[in-house]
Scaffold this active site. Structure first.
Site, PDB file in Angstrom:
ATOM      1  N   THR A 145       0.811  -1.222   0.000  1.00 25.49           N
ATOM      2  CA  THR A 145       0.000   0.000   0.000  1.00 25.49           C
ATOM      3  C   THR A 145       0.845   1.273   0.000  1.00 25.49           C
ATOM      4  O   THR A 145       1.988   1.259   0.476  1.00 25.49           O
ATOM      5  CB  THR A 145      -0.890  -0.014   1.263  1.00 25.49           C
ATOM      6  OG1 THR A 145      -1.497   1.251   1.423  1.00 25.49           O
ATOM      7  CG2 THR A 145      -0.100  -0.320   2.534  1.00 25.49           C
ATOM      8  N   ASP A 146       0.245   2.358  -0.453  1.00 24.16           N
ATOM      9  CA  ASP A 146       0.933   3.653  -0.391  1.00 24.16           C
ATOM     10  C   ASP A 146       1.050   4.165   1.053  1.00 24.16           C
ATOM     11  O   ASP A 146       1.829   5.077   1.331  1.00 24.16           O
ATOM     12  CB  ASP A 146       0.232   4.703  -1.270  1.00 24.16           C
ATOM     13  CG  ASP A 146      -1.221   4.976  -0.907  1.00 24.16           C
ATOM     14  OD1 ASP A 146      -1.742   4.345   0.042  1.00 24.16           O
ATOM     15  OD2 ASP A 146      -1.845   5.830  -1.575  1.00 24.16           O
ATOM     16  N   GLU A 147       0.242   3.589   1.977  1.00 26.40           N
ATOM     17  CA  GLU A 147       0.227   4.113   3.352  1.00 26.40           C
ATOM     18  C   GLU A 147       1.568   3.921   4.058  1.00 26.40           C
ATOM     19  O   GLU A 147       1.829   4.583   5.060  1.00 26.40           O
ATOM     20  CB  GLU A 147      -0.883   3.448   4.169  1.00 26.40           C
ATOM     21  CG  GLU A 147      -2.240   3.715   3.586  1.00 26.40           C
ATOM     22  CD  GLU A 147      -3.378   3.624   4.590  1.00 26.40           C
ATOM     23  OE1 GLU A 147      -3.124   3.544   5.801  1.00 26.40           O
ATOM     24  OE2 GLU A 147      -4.531   3.631   4.126  1.00 26.40           O
ATOM     25  N   TYR A 182      -1.805  -0.430  11.116  1.00 25.46           N
ATOM     26  CA  TYR A 182      -1.960  -1.103   9.817  1.00 25.46           C
ATOM     27  C   TYR A 182      -0.763  -0.817   8.910  1.00 25.46           C
ATOM     28  O   TYR A 182      -0.101  -1.740   8.403  1.00 25.46           O
ATOM     29  CB  TYR A 182      -3.259  -0.655   9.123  1.00 25.46           C
ATOM     30  CG  TYR A 182      -3.281  -0.974   7.640  1.00 25.46           C
ATOM     31  CD1 TYR A 182      -3.358  -2.294   7.194  1.00 25.46           C
ATOM     32  CD2 TYR A 182      -3.179   0.037   6.680  1.00 25.46           C
ATOM     33  CE1 TYR A 182      -3.341  -2.592   5.833  1.00 25.46           C
ATOM     34  CE2 TYR A 182      -3.163  -0.251   5.321  1.00 25.46           C
ATOM     35  CZ  TYR A 182      -3.247  -1.565   4.900  1.00 25.46           C
ATOM     36  OH  TYR A 182      -3.231  -1.862   3.567  1.00 25.46           O
ATOM     37  N   LYS A 222       2.192  -3.305   7.447  1.00 29.03           N
ATOM     38  CA  LYS A 222       2.446  -3.515   6.013  1.00 29.03           C
ATOM     39  C   LYS A 222       3.904  -3.128   5.679  1.00 29.03           C
ATOM     40  O   LYS A 222       4.566  -3.790   4.881  1.00 29.03           O
ATOM     41  CB  LYS A 222       1.478  -2.681   5.155  1.00 29.03           C
ATOM     42  CG  LYS A 222       0.043  -3.155   5.168  1.00 29.03           C
ATOM     43  CD  LYS A 222      -0.182  -4.535   4.567  1.00 29.03           C
ATOM     44  CE  LYS A 222       0.041  -4.585   3.073  1.00 29.03           C
ATOM     45  NZ  LYS A 222      -0.339  -5.925   2.519  1.00 29.03           N
TER      46      LYS A 222
END
Ligand code: NAD
Ligand code: DAU
Length: 357
Positions: free
Chosen positions: A133-135, A159, A163
């Site tokens: 993810t970009d997060e 989260y 990741k």
């Protein structure tokens, strides 16, 4: 030929399997734990198709993963399995650590052992693609350039931290053991079969149910939206042509503040399913307390995958969001079925004390 796909009873994985089976003869082994987010109904149209082998189980169950690899001899593994909802990670991070970090580690170990014993030709062709993810890159200011693959990791939620840890493990397995890995970091997805705990499906479902539309904080947080089938086509392209050990950012250059997304959904519903009293669904918008540590802005610079692999999204936000709203209007049974007891418990926890619960 077979590929092993993990977490493919969830939103993106299931869309990926449906697209894959529609255009390839290659079978898929789908390993999914069937948490609250996994839903076999999404895959009903491929039930009975010999090319789809579903196995309920955990990516952290080494004996099971070893057995599946030995039995099916996949030429690739795609890892979608994860706990994916930021708000849930804030309430209870445990499952995120177990699946996203420990689970990915166990999967890597099993894949490393399997890959290490493959005959030379199969070994050279094998790929492990890790979906991320970009997060992991953290939050951008309004004037900052979009995330490139070189952006430093600054995860802000349990989260995104979990990741990020999984991405680092994947990277390390390539660097240390030579495992042939590819990593993708994608922006926010939307589209059919999206679980209605996430912004866009929650707004559609609540609007139709006459419930408030809970917008966190001032609603000016920015996300970068990509139609799910475009994410799937990017993953197929990376699997096919990505350079080993490389990271590819995936996004559609579609930055929008949350309140604009909510207003767009309301306007489409006003057009496609007008309310009997003639009022707009936007009258249901309700500002609620902000998410703790809420990232202000994400934006993906997708130049690398466009330039090196020739990938481009097929949908604009306008075409994708219309298709999405139309899909939810046409599939009320799917929505009703995923709104199980467990889902209702979550709504009570997250929106406690507000009318949304
Ligand atoms: P999702 O929550 O809808 O689905 C996750 C699936 O993984 C579910 O079917 C669940 O049952 C399964 N699962 C959970 N724990 C498991 C375990 N231990 N073993 C096996 N299966 C398990 O998530 P999603 O939105 O489809 O996201 C898929 C992947 O894409 C995730 O890795 C996520 O981090 C990443 N991603 C999501 C988005 C997005 O906008 N949704 C964007 C970028 C990246
Ligand atoms: O950026 C990619 C990520 O996008 C993925 O890695 C995650 O798995 C996925 O869940 C998604 O994370 P977000 O936190 O961005 O998505 P979510 O739909 O939960 O929220 C989108 C924005 O909308 C965010 O700024 C919070 C806000 N929001 C969300 C909900 C559920 C609200 O204002 N109200 C809500 O009720």
């Amino acid at each position: 030929m077979t590929i092993l796909i993990t977490g493919a009873a969830g939103f993106i994985g299931a869309n990926f399997v449906l697209e894959w089976l529609a255009q390839s003869q290659e079978s898929v082994v789908n390993l999914d734990k069937l948490t609250y987010a996994g839903n076999l109904e999404t895959l009903a149209s491929v039930q009975g198709d010999d090319r789809h082998i579903f196995v309920q189980g955990d990516i952290g169950d080494s004996a099971l993963v070893d057995r599946l690899l030995a039995e099916h001899q996949p030429r690739a593994v795609i890892n979608f399995a994860a706990e994916s909802h930021v708000d849930r990670s804030i309430h209870s991070p445990d499952d995120f650590i177990q699946t996203n970090i420990v689970g990915t580690f166990r999967l890597l170990e099993a894949v490393r052992a399997y890959w290490g014993n493959l005959p030379a030709e199969d070994k050279a062709a094998f790929r492990l693609l890790h979906v991320s993810t970009d997060e992991v890159y953290g939050s951008l200011g309004l004037g900052d350039a979009a995330f490139t693959e070189q952006h430093r990791y600054e995860p802000n939620s349990p989260y995104s931290a979990s990741k990020a840890a999984s991405d680092h493990l994947v990277r390390a397995y390539h660097h240390t053991y030579g495992l042939p890995v590819l990593t993708t970091n994608c922006s926010n997805n939307y589209g059919p079969y999206h679980f209605p705990e996430k912004l866009i499906p929650l707004m559609i479902v609540n609007a139709l149910a006459g419930k408030p539309l809970p917008v966190y904080g001032d609603g000016m947080q920015i996300r970068d939206w990509l139609y799910v089938k475009d994410h799937c086509s990017a993953i197929r392209r990376v699997l096919e042509a990505g350079q080993l050990g490389e990271v590819y950012n995936i996004g559609g250059w579609n930055e929008k503040p949350n309140i604009e997304i909510v207003n767009t959904v309301c306007a489409l519903l006003d057009e496609l399913r007008p309310k009997a009293d003639g009022s707009s669904y936007s009258t249901q918008i309700s500002y609620v307390k902000d998410r703790p540590g809420h990232d202000r802005r994400y934006a993906i610079d997708a130049s690398k995958i466009e330039r090196e692999l020739g990938w481009k999204p097929a949908e604009t936000f306008e075409t994708g969001i219309r298709k999405t709203v139309q899909w939810y209007l046409a599939n009320p049974e799917w929505v009703a079925n995923v709104q199980s007891g467990a889902y209702r418990d979550w709504v009570q926890t997250q929106y406690a004390g507000t009318a949304e619960a």
